[in-house]
Write a protein that holds these residues in place. Structure first.
Motif, PDB file in Angstrom:
ATOM      1  N   LEU A 394      32.013 -65.741   6.257  1.00  0.00           N
ATOM      2  CA  LEU A 394      31.054 -65.821   5.684  1.00  0.00           C
ATOM      3  C   LEU A 394      30.385 -64.821   4.978  1.00  0.00           C
ATOM      4  O   LEU A 394      29.634 -63.807   5.444  1.00  0.00           O
ATOM      5  N   GLU A 395      31.089 -64.072   3.978  1.00  0.00           N
ATOM      6  CA  GLU A 395      30.890 -62.796   3.149  1.00  0.00           C
ATOM      7  C   GLU A 395      29.152 -62.544   3.070  1.00  0.00           C
ATOM      8  O   GLU A 395      28.842 -61.565   3.442  1.00  0.00           O
ATOM      9  N   SER A 396      28.545 -63.901   2.610  1.00  0.00           N
ATOM     10  CA  SER A 396      27.340 -63.504   2.295  1.00  0.00           C
ATOM     11  C   SER A 396      26.170 -63.096   3.316  1.00  0.00           C
ATOM     12  O   SER A 396      25.489 -62.195   3.178  1.00  0.00           O
ATOM     13  N   PRO A 397      26.184 -63.833   4.305  1.00  0.00           N
ATOM     14  CA  PRO A 397      25.473 -63.376   5.428  1.00  0.00           C
ATOM     15  C   PRO A 397      25.936 -62.474   6.332  1.00  0.00           C
ATOM     16  O   PRO A 397      25.654 -61.897   7.408  1.00  0.00           O
ATOM     17  N   SER A 487      21.700 -50.454  13.988  1.00  0.00           N
ATOM     18  CA  SER A 487      21.930 -51.562  12.853  1.00  0.00           C
ATOM     19  C   SER A 487      23.306 -51.411  12.596  1.00  0.00           C
ATOM     20  O   SER A 487      24.270 -50.986  13.237  1.00  0.00           O
ATOM     21  N   MET A 488      24.075 -52.683  12.110  1.00  0.00           N
ATOM     22  CA  MET A 488      25.230 -53.076  12.080  1.00  0.00           C
ATOM     23  C   MET A 488      25.611 -53.321  10.409  1.00  0.00           C
ATOM     24  O   MET A 488      24.639 -54.171   9.814  1.00  0.00           O
ATOM     25  N   PHE A 489      26.662 -53.072   9.890  1.00  0.00           N
ATOM     26  CA  PHE A 489      27.046 -53.166   8.739  1.00  0.00           C
ATOM     27  C   PHE A 489      28.181 -54.175   8.492  1.00  0.00           C
ATOM     28  O   PHE A 489      29.079 -53.759   9.589  1.00  0.00           O
ATOM     29  N   PHE A 490      28.358 -54.899   7.431  1.00  0.00           N
ATOM     30  CA  PHE A 490      29.445 -55.749   7.241  1.00  0.00           C
ATOM     31  C   PHE A 490      30.488 -55.199   6.366  1.00  0.00           C
ATOM     32  O   PHE A 490      29.902 -54.583   5.159  1.00  0.00           O
ATOM     33  N   ASN A 491      31.615 -54.592   6.705  1.00  0.00           N
ATOM     34  CA  ASN A 491      32.453 -54.021   5.680  1.00  0.00           C
ATOM     35  C   ASN A 491      33.521 -54.884   5.257  1.00  0.00           C
ATOM     36  O   ASN A 491      34.415 -54.290   4.279  1.00  0.00           O
ATOM     37  N   GLY A 492      33.542 -56.131   5.297  1.00  0.00           N
ATOM     38  CA  GLY A 492      34.685 -57.148   4.822  1.00  0.00           C
ATOM     39  C   GLY A 492      35.723 -57.132   5.947  1.00  0.00           C
ATOM     40  O   GLY A 492      36.066 -56.576   6.645  1.00  0.00           O
ATOM     41  N   VAL A 493      36.718 -58.059   5.451  1.00  0.00           N
ATOM     42  CA  VAL A 493      38.006 -58.562   6.156  1.00  0.00           C
ATOM     43  C   VAL A 493      39.158 -58.347   5.201  1.00  0.00           C
ATOM     44  O   VAL A 493      39.031 -58.682   4.192  1.00  0.00           O
ATOM     45  N   ARG A 494      40.041 -57.386   5.640  1.00  0.00           N
ATOM     46  CA  ARG A 494      41.115 -56.757   4.872  1.00  0.00           C
ATOM     47  C   ARG A 494      42.443 -57.306   5.808  1.00  0.00           C
ATOM     48  O   ARG A 494      42.531 -56.555   6.940  1.00  0.00           O
ATOM     49  N   LYS A 495      43.329 -57.921   5.262  1.00  0.00           N
ATOM     50  CA  LYS A 495      44.606 -58.051   5.757  1.00  0.00           C
ATOM     51  C   LYS A 495      44.281 -58.555   7.245  1.00  0.00           C
ATOM     52  O   LYS A 495      45.051 -58.287   8.145  1.00  0.00           O
ATOM     53  N   ASN A 496      43.459 -59.512   7.464  1.00  0.00           N
ATOM     54  CA  ASN A 496      43.215 -60.254   8.536  1.00  0.00           C
ATOM     55  C   ASN A 496      42.207 -59.301   9.693  1.00  0.00           C
ATOM     56  O   ASN A 496      42.397 -59.697  10.774  1.00  0.00           O
ATOM     57  N   VAL A 497      41.885 -58.160   9.395  1.00  0.00           N
ATOM     58  CA  VAL A 497      41.234 -57.245  10.341  1.00  0.00           C
ATOM     59  C   VAL A 497      39.913 -57.295   9.802  1.00  0.00           C
ATOM     60  O   VAL A 497      39.432 -56.967   8.702  1.00  0.00           O
ATOM     61  N   LEU A 498      38.720 -57.286  10.692  1.00  0.00           N
ATOM     62  CA  LEU A 498      37.570 -57.597  10.258  1.00  0.00           C
ATOM     63  C   LEU A 498      36.955 -56.034  10.623  1.00  0.00           C
ATOM     64  O   LEU A 498      37.308 -55.565  11.645  1.00  0.00           O
ATOM     65  N   TYR A 499      36.247 -55.504   9.590  1.00  0.00           N
ATOM     66  CA  TYR A 499      35.805 -54.335   9.664  1.00  0.00           C
ATOM     67  C   TYR A 499      34.216 -54.138   9.510  1.00  0.00           C
ATOM     68  O   TYR A 499      33.388 -54.928   8.868  1.00  0.00           O
TER      69      TYR A 499
END
Length: 684
Positions: A394-397, A487-499
């Motif tokens: 869920l990219e938005s939250p 704090s924690m940042f969400f940096n996306g999922v790339r090639k099935n790896v969560l950053y």
């Protein structure tokens, strides 16, 4: 006899997993109110629960209105159970008291100025926002859906007397986000039944609420949390069907679309057995998010959820708690999760607060022929998941939801966290391993815990002393404790790896020298972590696994050994096991027994990894570990403890990024860990 709810004569034909049919929901509501009404002597007795010592309100010597607020909260939130029962049968009695008569009288007394039990009016208090507003919203949400329960029984004179109080609180000051819904609900109820309101104020609140929609069916609360489901979807969908569709169709359409979108991921928040995850604040509300299941069948498109699966999860979440003896305190739901736990609650809660967890009982307002009641229970996608793990992003939250077919557990991985709070800041939350509070001595469950060994911190100097020549508010005593990510940042999922990124210090002292870059590969029953430390000065660090509660005082069994080129530590209690495996970047593995931090027991064991770096300028490092769990008593196999076949660490990756890796699993899958431009991909 067990002093907790038991499903009597389960309907295993309709509900083969929980035995719960509509009849059992009614029996459960009555059971809960039977215990609640131990505090009610007669129809004239206001519903008052014993105060809970500690941080909850009302505190000793609190002003009178705080006690009024606690009593009103108890009255309103227990109506979450009573209202649906009255809707089913107006003659329902509990301990010889007719529910409709009782709540009609007590609410009339509360809303009639001059009565000894009446609520204060806003102008009688300092200009601020008060808990009363919240409870008005809760009450009129139920009465919008089921007005015949008590509202239609009042005379016009009685209604006019009460509307004075209702209107003043409906129009009063509110807080900045989800509380606007309470004003919306109450103002809408008044307008629906012909009372004058400030239409521009109602419209303003509606536009404000609509502006908080962020995507994926989620709304911004103080951060992203369960309020987005329970208030922004459940309350507002009831508002849609009972008021919004007719008076504000454009705003109702926004709510409808967001609710429909939410249904795409709702089931992934729950374990196979319906267990909810202990995550975000107000955890004593527990199953209030399960209110979204009956709401799915109030939407215009009633096919968005598999009805049999929805009821199975809804029932399972309720049974998770009501069947436990420790869940009850003074015969009502305790202020905690499974039992009374002071360190897991907020100071805005009182003894009656947990009754909001029975929001799912709005299902009793659904007709008998609703699919929610008629469909046969099933387990949805779990039937076909096998040992695999399903991931929903869920990219938005900034949330990643993982359903582990191998263990039947579900996880919430948060990515947009603004502060250091165990309700939000954990690396992951699991339905069957509830979170533990932070341990300042290190080894905190599911957190990176950091302690500076920078001599400037140890002395109490400002870390920029060499630039300023001054000591600036650097508490050496505080620096002796471990802290968790700020704090924690969400940096996306790339090639099935969560950053993601864990920021271990706040400004002005965080610069770019207190960052842990997180990269995670989901595997059956757990995760492979390939995290990059960018910690600029001397430090200690721990990484803890899930806490293992000492149920009935039985300690966890811990084993530690080496397996080839890796270190392994395991912990087990009956029915649950965890294992932590380290490959690179850690000094040792260890365990700690914690006291008064776990949701299930006063003592718990946490296994953790530890490192200490005392160079003045420590190098960046990859910290490679595996964290897995299982929900049985079987021994770990060598295959389970050896998920990684090969690790290739690169100073510079093919994408021209610093310090990455290629991870090859034993099943042949390859993953490229590349932190390229991760700082530019932050979202929070």
């Amino acid at each position: 006899m067990k002093k907790a709810f038991e499903v009597q004569n389960p309907d295993l034909e309709l509900s083969p997993f929980t035995g719960m049919s509509k009849k059992h929901y009614i029996e459960l509501a009555k059971y809960l109110l039977e215990r609640t009404f131990e505090h009610v002597g007669s129809i004239e007795t206001p519903l008052t629960f014993p105060s809970v010592p500690g941080k909850t309100y009302p505190e000793p010597n609190a002003p009178d209105w705080r006690y009024k607020s606690a009593d009103f909260e108890a009255l309103e939130r227990t109506f979450t159970l009573a209202g649906p029962l009255i809707h089913i049968d107006p003659e329902t009695t509990i301990k010889g008291i007719n529910l409709r008569d009782y709540y009609s009288l007590q609410i009339y007394n509360a809303f009639t100025p001059g009565h000894s039990n009446s609520l204060p009016l806003p102008e009688e208090l300092p200009d601020s926002n008060y808990q009363f507003t919240c409870e008005f919203g809760g009450l009129f949400k139920t009465l919008l859906l089921m007005p015949e329960t008590i509202w239609f029984g009042y005379t016009e004179k009685q209604k006019d007397e009460m509307v004075v109080t209702i209107s003043k609180w409906a129009h009063h000051r509110t807080t900045q986000n989800n509380w606007r819904i309470f004003n919306i609900i109450t103002l809408s109820f008044l307008k629906k039944y012909g009372y004058e309101i400030d239409d521009e104020l109602l419209k303003s609140h509606l536009l404000w609420v609509a502006s908080y929609h962020s995507g994926n069916g989620w709304y911004l609360e103080q951060t992203y949390n369960y309020y987005s489901i329970s208030l922004f979807i459940v309350y507002t969908t009831i508002w849609n069907r009972t008021f919004g569709d007719e008076y504000y169709p454009e705003v109702a359409a926004i709510i409808e679309k967001s609710a429909q979108k939410l249904m795409e991921s709702l089931t992934s928040f729950f374990g196979r057995d319906g267990y909810i995850n202990m995550w975000s604040r107000s955890i004593c509300y527990r199953t209030w998010v399960s209110g979204a299941f009956p709401v799915a069948f109030m939407l215009k498109d009633k096919t968005l959820l598999d009805a049999g699966w929805a009821r199975r999860l809804c029932s399972g979440s309720l049974l998770q708690f009501v069947t436990r003896e420790e869940f009850y305190d003074n015969d009502i739901p305790s202020l905690g999760f499974y039992g009374q736990k002071e360190y897991m609650i907020q100071n805005y809660s009182c003894a009656g607060s947990p009754f909001l967890m029975f929001l799912p009982f709005i299902c009793l307002a659904l007709p008998d022929d609703s699919p929610f009641w008629t469909a046969k229970e099933n387990e949805g996608m779990w039937d076909t998941l096998g040992d695999e793990s399903k991931k929903v992003v869920l990219e938005s939250p900034g949330l990643v939801l993982v359903n582990h077919g191998k263990t039947g557990t579900s996880e919430i991985i948060p990515g947009k966290v603004y502060y250091d709070d165990p309700n939000y800041s954990k690396l992951v939350y699991n339905t069957h391993f509830p979170w533990e509070d932070h341990n300042p001595q290190g080894g905190t469950s599911m957190e990176y815990s950091y302690r500076s060994q920078d001599p400037r911190d140890v002395r109490g100097d400002d870390v920029n002393f060499y630039l300023t020549g001054k000591k600036v508010e650097n508490d050496s005593e505080k620096n002796r404790s471990f802290t968790i990510s700020q704090s924690m940042f969400f940096n996306g999922v790339r090639k099935n790896v969560l950053y993601r990124q864990a920021i271990m210090r706040r400004p002005p002292n965080n610069g770019v020298g207190y960052i842990i870059d997180l990269a995670e590969i989901t595997i059956p029953g757990g995760v492979i972590r390939v995290d990059r430390s960018r910690l600029a000065f001397e430090y200690e660090l721990t990484l803890g696994h899930f806490g293992m509660p000492h149920i009935d005082g039985q300690k966890a069994v811990v084993n530690q050994f080496e397996l080839g080129d890796k270190k392994v530590i395991t912990a087990s209690i009956p029915g649950r096991r965890v294992a932590l495996i380290t490959y690179h970047g850690w000094d040792k593995l260890d365990s700690l027994v914690h006291t008064n931090r776990n949701a299930e027991a006063d003592e718990s064991t946490v296994i953790y990894a530890y490192k200490k770096r005392m160079a003045k300028n420590p190098p960046m490092e990859l910290m490679i570990s595996v964290m897995i769990h299982r929900m049985d008593n079987q021994e770990w196999t060598e295959e389970e403890l050896s998920p990684i076949k090969d690790i290739q660490i690169m100073d510079i990756t093919p994408e021209y990024s610093a310090l990455g890796a290629t991870i090859t699993l034993f099943n042949g899958e390859k993953y490229e860990i590349d932190f390229k431009d991760i700082d530019g991909k932050r979202s929070c």
